[in-house]
Design an enzyme around this catalytic site. Sequence first.
Site, PDB file in Angstrom:
ATOM      1  N   SER A  46       0.165  -2.340   2.906  1.00 41.35           N
ATOM      2  CA  SER A  46       1.006  -2.237   1.992  1.00 41.35           C
ATOM      3  C   SER A  46       2.331  -3.137   2.359  1.00 41.35           C
ATOM      4  CB  SER A  46       1.494  -0.547   1.875  1.00 41.35           C
ATOM      5  OG  SER A  46       2.508  -0.338   1.157  1.00 41.35           O
ATOM      6  N   HIS A  47       2.952  -3.099   1.259  1.00 43.58           N
ATOM      7  CA  HIS A  47       4.528  -3.850   1.714  1.00 43.58           C
ATOM      8  C   HIS A  47       5.392  -3.092   2.248  1.00 43.58           C
ATOM      9  CE1 HIS A  47       2.539  -6.672  -1.522  1.00 43.58           C
ATOM     10  NE2 HIS A  47       3.613  -7.561  -1.188  1.00 43.58           N
ATOM     11  N   SER A  48       4.961  -1.560   1.915  1.00 43.16           N
ATOM     12  CA  SER A  48       6.060  -0.640   2.732  1.00 43.16           C
ATOM     13  C   SER A  48       5.393  -0.021   4.000  1.00 43.16           C
ATOM     14  CB  SER A  48       6.277   0.425   1.615  1.00 43.16           C
ATOM     15  OG  SER A  48       6.980   1.610   1.935  1.00 43.16           O
TER      16      SER A  48
END
Length: 130
Positions: free
Chosen positions: A8-10
Amino acid sequence: MVGIVIVSHSVKIAEGVKELALQMAKGHPVFTAGGTADGGIGTDPIRIQEAMEAANSGDGVVVMADLGSAVMSVGLAKEMLDPDLAEVVKLANAPIVEGAIAATVEASMGSSLEKVLQTAHDARNMDKID
């Protein structure tokens, strides 16, 4: 046992999805590669490569990714893997939350790489309303 990698980007999203998946399949090998090396929003192919290698126990790895550039980073990470491992690392075309939970549960039952990947793909068709 098929390993699971959540990209994920996070960091928070990756860890949250892992937490949910492990509520259903405690103790299964689930690895995350969320965010950038400095903790920012984004993806890091090297961190993804390391997660893929850590998740591999010999039966393959199913990778879940959230957005388009994460998919590109997964592709770059696969290119950096040993070719034998790259062959058994599969990116699921599935929603990250539902797919990760379904794949983790399926993998925890000792299913094959193909079955775990198919179960993740099938999560695309989950009805949420009557």
